[in-house]
Design an enzyme around this catalytic site. Structure first.
Site, PDB file in Angstrom:
ATOM      1  N   GLY A  57      42.751  31.892  43.771  1.00  0.00           N
ATOM      2  CA  GLY A  57      43.870  32.760  43.447  1.00  0.00           C
ATOM      3  C   GLY A  57      44.023  33.784  44.551  1.00  0.00           C
ATOM      4  N   GLY A  58      42.890  34.379  44.876  1.00  0.00           N
ATOM      5  CA  GLY A  58      42.907  35.377  45.932  1.00  0.00           C
ATOM      6  C   GLY A  58      41.551  35.467  46.575  1.00  0.00           C
TER       7      GLY A  58
ATOM      8  N   GLU B  72      39.358  38.409  48.876  1.00  0.00           N
ATOM      9  CA  GLU B  72      39.398  39.824  49.256  1.00  0.00           C
ATOM     10  C   GLU B  72      39.061  40.091  50.719  1.00  0.00           C
ATOM     11  OE1 GLU B  72      37.219  38.225  47.297  1.00  0.00           O
ATOM     12  OE2 GLU B  72      35.219  39.130  47.338  1.00  0.00           O
TER      13      GLU B  72
ATOM     14  N   HIS C  98      42.842  42.873  41.330  1.00  0.00           N
ATOM     15  CA  HIS C  98      41.480  42.358  41.450  1.00  0.00           C
ATOM     16  C   HIS C  98      41.019  42.357  42.922  1.00  0.00           C
ATOM     17  CE1 HIS C  98      38.060  39.680  40.338  1.00  0.00           C
ATOM     18  NE2 HIS C  98      38.242  39.237  41.574  1.00  0.00           N
ATOM     19  N   GLU C  99      41.817  41.764  43.777  1.00  0.00           N
ATOM     20  CA  GLU C  99      41.400  41.687  45.190  1.00  0.00           C
ATOM     21  C   GLU C  99      41.341  43.072  45.824  1.00  0.00           C
ATOM     22  OE1 GLU C  99      40.132  38.975  45.668  1.00  0.00           O
ATOM     23  OE2 GLU C  99      41.193  37.760  44.183  1.00  0.00           O
TER      24      GLU C  99
ATOM     25  N   HIS D 186      38.116  44.805  45.028  1.00  0.00           N
ATOM     26  CA  HIS D 186      36.988  44.360  45.865  1.00  0.00           C
ATOM     27  C   HIS D 186      36.805  45.246  47.108  1.00  0.00           C
ATOM     28  CE1 HIS D 186      35.233  40.755  44.180  1.00  0.00           C
ATOM     29  NE2 HIS D 186      36.392  40.115  44.084  1.00  0.00           N
TER      30      HIS D 186
ATOM     31  N   GLU E 206      31.722  40.369  41.341  1.00  0.00           N
ATOM     32  CA  GLU E 206      32.861  39.935  40.527  1.00  0.00           C
ATOM     33  C   GLU E 206      32.992  40.666  39.183  1.00  0.00           C
ATOM     34  OE1 GLU E 206      35.237  38.468  41.813  1.00  0.00           O
ATOM     35  OE2 GLU E 206      34.346  37.598  43.615  1.00  0.00           O
TER      36      GLU E 206
ATOM     37  N   ASP F  41      28.200  27.635  45.171  1.00  0.00           N
ATOM     38  CA  ASP F  41      29.457  27.321  44.500  1.00  0.00           C
ATOM     39  C   ASP F  41      29.238  26.655  43.134  1.00  0.00           C
ATOM     40  OD1 ASP F  41      32.301  27.570  44.978  1.00  0.00           O
ATOM     41  OD2 ASP F  41      32.336  25.392  44.770  1.00  0.00           O
TER      42      ASP F  41
ATOM     43  N   TYR G 193      32.140  36.985  36.265  1.00  0.00           N
ATOM     44  CA  TYR G 193      33.375  37.764  36.125  1.00  0.00           C
ATOM     45  C   TYR G 193      33.464  38.404  34.732  1.00  0.00           C
ATOM     46  CZ  TYR G 193      35.234  35.279  40.236  1.00  0.00           C
ATOM     47  OH  TYR G 193      35.439  34.770  41.492  1.00  0.00           O
TER      48      TYR G 193
HETATM   49  N1  BES Z   1      35.976  36.472  45.764  1.00  0.00           N
HETATM   50  C1  BES Z   1      36.702  35.684  44.839  1.00  0.00           C
HETATM   51  C2  BES Z   1      36.943  34.270  45.296  1.00  0.00           C
HETATM   52  C3  BES Z   1      35.680  33.478  45.567  1.00  0.00           C
HETATM   53  C4  BES Z   1      34.586  33.551  44.729  1.00  0.00           C
HETATM   54  C5  BES Z   1      35.622  32.625  46.640  1.00  0.00           C
HETATM   55  C6  BES Z   1      33.447  32.801  45.000  1.00  0.00           C
HETATM   56  C7  BES Z   1      34.495  31.884  46.910  1.00  0.00           C
HETATM   57  C8  BES Z   1      33.395  31.976  46.088  1.00  0.00           C
HETATM   58  C9  BES Z   1      38.037  36.336  44.498  1.00  0.00           C
HETATM   59  O1  BES Z   1      38.002  37.721  44.468  1.00  0.00           O
HETATM   60  C10 BES Z   1      38.384  35.919  43.094  1.00  0.00           C
HETATM   61  O2  BES Z   1      37.630  36.236  42.221  1.00  0.00           O
HETATM   62  N2  BES Z   1      39.506  35.230  42.898  1.00  0.00           N
HETATM   63  C11 BES Z   1      39.957  34.801  41.604  1.00  0.00           C
HETATM   64  C12 BES Z   1      41.043  35.676  41.088  1.00  0.00           C
HETATM   65  C13 BES Z   1      40.678  36.703  40.097  1.00  0.00           C
HETATM   66  C14 BES Z   1      41.901  37.388  39.540  1.00  0.00           C
HETATM   67  C15 BES Z   1      39.716  36.322  39.030  1.00  0.00           C
HETATM   68  C16 BES Z   1      40.551  33.416  41.729  1.00  0.00           C
HETATM   69  O3  BES Z   1      40.623  32.927  42.865  1.00  0.00           O
HETATM   70  O4  BES Z   1      40.948  32.835  40.747  1.00  0.00           O
HETATM   71 ZN    ZN Z   2      36.857  38.462  42.854  1.00  0.00          ZN
END
Ligand code: BES
Ligand code: ZN
Length: 613
Positions: A279-280, A282, A306-307, A310, A329, A386, A394
């Site tokens: 989604g995003g 940071e 959210h971003e 961060h 998170e 991962d 979260y």
């Molecule tokens: N930092 C994360 C994305 C991430 C996490 C990339 C772990 C690689 C490994 C980012 O801040 C994130 O949490 N994105 C979420 C959106 C959020 C609103 C929960 C997403 O991508 O869905």
């Molecule tokens: Zn995040």
């Protein structure tokens, strides 16, 4: 005697083997960062869209901690052509170790305790895990190629030889050479327009961890949103983006009022093509975002909050290892909700929190309440980070911090957090250090009364959801639930009371429609609410899951189009999962996936491969 000695040896051997790594040990990096650290990286890279490679040099400045004669860096799928030290033109001695799955290969370089600069000459592989090279057809404009990186969690090493663990912080600078018709951007100070020669210079003056290294190259334009913020996107979607994110400055101000000054000067957004797997992300000074949040009504901007959050939780105070991921998170979801509450009000954020709790409960059911991955503090030993990163970090993280807020009161809690971000700015944090801070301020471990109210150890080190989890109250969602009941009890969809419903009302409505709902009712909903033709990707994702369960054929064409276009893992995974539950669904999914997979990022296809195998 002999056998006793043998016994003692064996037992101590077993105990040694089982002894967990001390907190802060990074099991996902080969780097010898306790001996020497990389304090600055100067990149000079050429971007080649024909060969799908980056090539050039990374000059690494060293800070010696101990007298060591080796420097060990992380690499993955990099071709190293030379390594030189300081000003010398002759090659240094170096070896690439053997490949370890998902960790890559250690690059061991012979240095002296006086070596200041190590220059690595290298190029990346066309299938570097962090890089996605897009064909023009995968972009909004359809005319020019696009490249973006995704370094978190341990993918930076596939495009920069570095100490690739969150515990090492460095500044960086870069020269990026690309086609003059494309703009290059990084997680650093950025240009606002294309250069005439395709050469761009960058500087990141604050120390960051390697997972925040980022680069994007494409046909991009900039629109200002305020004095220190703006948005980059392809020309065809830049106006739409500027409309969607109009409240960005308000969010930055709200965040600063909560937890102290924004420390990164500018905050800009980059809207990527739809194959962006998250989604995003940071990336400091330049959040990368999926175009699937351009709903046209600003209803999905919590992701930006959210971003942005961060910039404090994660980028400023950083999880020491990926086992402490919840410190990044969980804090960020909590902070996101607080920003959203300040800008849009509590009614809105209690809807968000209710959805968060539902997600959390469903995740715990699906992975199992005794599964070790439902603990906040993870144990990712021997695994790709991962694989252990679920929404537990979260959402369970969010509710733990909300419990602290509700127990200690907002004022005390906010005071604690502001101080926490200020005192620990630009450093890393383990779960254990955080608990110490929390105990020193509130007695969460040492004061019996407080300890029994919070149950910090249970939240952090035990699986499942503790019984003192806060309960969000959403009157809006109570109204939605009563409409769900009416509908299930026979009221026609067109007669339901849905005036003024927002994206979140609809999401909650769809999520509470029972799995057993009959096809006629699904058709009826589609007639009344036009879900299949919704332009909102979050709604489509929920809706398609209902369509699969009811075998609603009309939706399969549009669903195919969606799966071919959207590469965001969170929005395609549930659909493939639902399809994989029946033979017929799985066969259909495999056909679509065969066509869609080449357009997905490695993060996404690695997950979907597992679902459809
Ligand atoms: N930092 C994360 C994305 C991430 C996490 C990339 C772990 C690689 C490994 C980012 O801040 C994130 O949490 N994105 C979420 C959106 C959020 C609103 C929960 C997403 O991508 O869905
Ligand atoms: Zn995040």
């Amino acid at each position: 005697m002999k056998s006793l000695l043998f016994f003692l040896f064996t037992v101590s051997g077993i105990l040694m083997a089982q002894k967990p790594n001390p907190p802060g040990t990074d099991i996902h990096s080969f780097a010898n960062s306790s001996e020497v650290v990389v304090s600055h990286i100067a990149l000079d890279l050429s971007v080649n869209f024909d060969t799908k490679t980056l090539s050039g040099t990374a000059a690494l400045s060293l800070e010696h901690k101990k007298k060591t004669k080796t420097l060990i860096l992380d690499t993955r799928d990099l071709t190293i052509s030379d390594v030189t030290l300081d000003g010398s033109t002759s090659s240094a001695s170096y070896t690439l170790g053997k490949e370890v799955q998902y960790l890559g290969r250690p690059l061991t370089i012979t240095i002296t305790p006086r070596t200041k600069l190590v220059i690595v000459h290298y190029s990346t592989s066309p299938n570097a895990a962090a890089l996605q090279w897009l064909e023009p057809s995968q972009t909004a404009g359809k005319e020019k190629p696009f490249l973006f990186t995704q370094s978190e969690a341990i993918l930076a090493r596939s495009w920069v030889p570095c100490m690739d663990g969150p515990g090492v912080r460095m500044t960086y600078s870069a020269t990026i050479r690309t086609r003059p018709d494309l703009l290059a951007l990084m997680s650093a100070g950025n240009p606002v327009a294309k250069s005439t020669d395709g050469i761009y210079k960058f500087e990141m003056k604050q120390r960051i961890s390697s997972y925040l290294l980022a680069l994007a190259v494409g046909n991009l334009e900039f629109r200002s949103l305020g004095t220190r913020s703006g948005v980059y996107a392809e020309p065809g979607i830049v106006e739409k983006s500027a409309f969607e994110f109009v409240d960005l400055e308000k969010m930055i101000t709200a965040a600063e009022e909560l937890y102290g000054p924004y420390r990164w000067e500018r905050y800009d957004l980059l809207v990527l093509p739809p194959s962006f797997p998250f989604g995003g992300m940071e990336n400091p000074r330049l959040t990368f975002a999926t175009p699937t949040i351009l709903a046209g009504d600003r209803s999905l901007v919590a992701l930006i909050a959210h971003e942005l959050a961060h910039s404090w939780s994660g980028n400023l105070v950083t999880n020491a290892t990926w086992n402490d991921f919840w410190l990044n998170e969980g804090f960020t979801v909590y902070f996101e909700h607080r920003i959203m509450e300040k800008v849009y009000g509590r009614t809105y954020t209690e809807m968000l929190a209710t959805l968060t709790l539902k997600d959390l409960q469903e995740t715990i059911v699906s992975i199992g309440a005794t599964n070790a991955d439902t603990r906040l503090k993870l144990d990712l030993t021997g695994r790709d980070p991962d694989d252990g990163m679920t929404d537990i970090a979260y959402n369970k993280g969010y509710f733990f911090l909300r419990l602290c807020e509700e127990t200690f009161g907002r004022e005390q809690w906010d005071g604690f957090l502001t101080k926490y971000f200020t005192d620990n700015a630009f450093t890393t944090m383990t779960t254990e250090q955080f608990l110490k801070h929390l105990d020193a301020r509130f007695g969460v471990l040492s004061n019996k009364d407080v300890a029994s109210k919070i149950k910090a150890n249970e939240w952090i080190y035990s699986p499942g959801l503790p019984d003192n989890c806060p309960k969000p109250q959403s009157t809006e969602f109570e109204k939605v639930m009563s409409q769900v009941s009416s509908f299930m009890n026979g009221t026609p969809a067109s007669k339901l009371t849905t005036e003024g419903w927002t994206t979140h009302h609809w999401l909650y409505f769809l999520r509470n429609i029972p799995d057993s709902v009959r096809l006629e009712k699904v058709i009826e909903m589609d007639y009344a609410f036009n879900f299949t033709r919704s332009g909102n990707s979050e709604i489509l994702c929920e809706w398609f899951q209902r369509c699969i369960k009811a075998d609603y054929e009309t939706a399969f064409g549009p669903m195919r189009g969606y799966l071919m276009n959207v590469g965001r893992r969170k929005l395609v995974k549930p659909i493939y999962t639902a399809l994989a539950k029946t033979e017929k669904g799985k066969t259909w999914a495999k056909q679509v996936y065969e066509k869609a997979r080449p357009g997905y990022h490695s993060v996404t296809y690695n997950t979907i491969d597992g679902i459809l195998k």
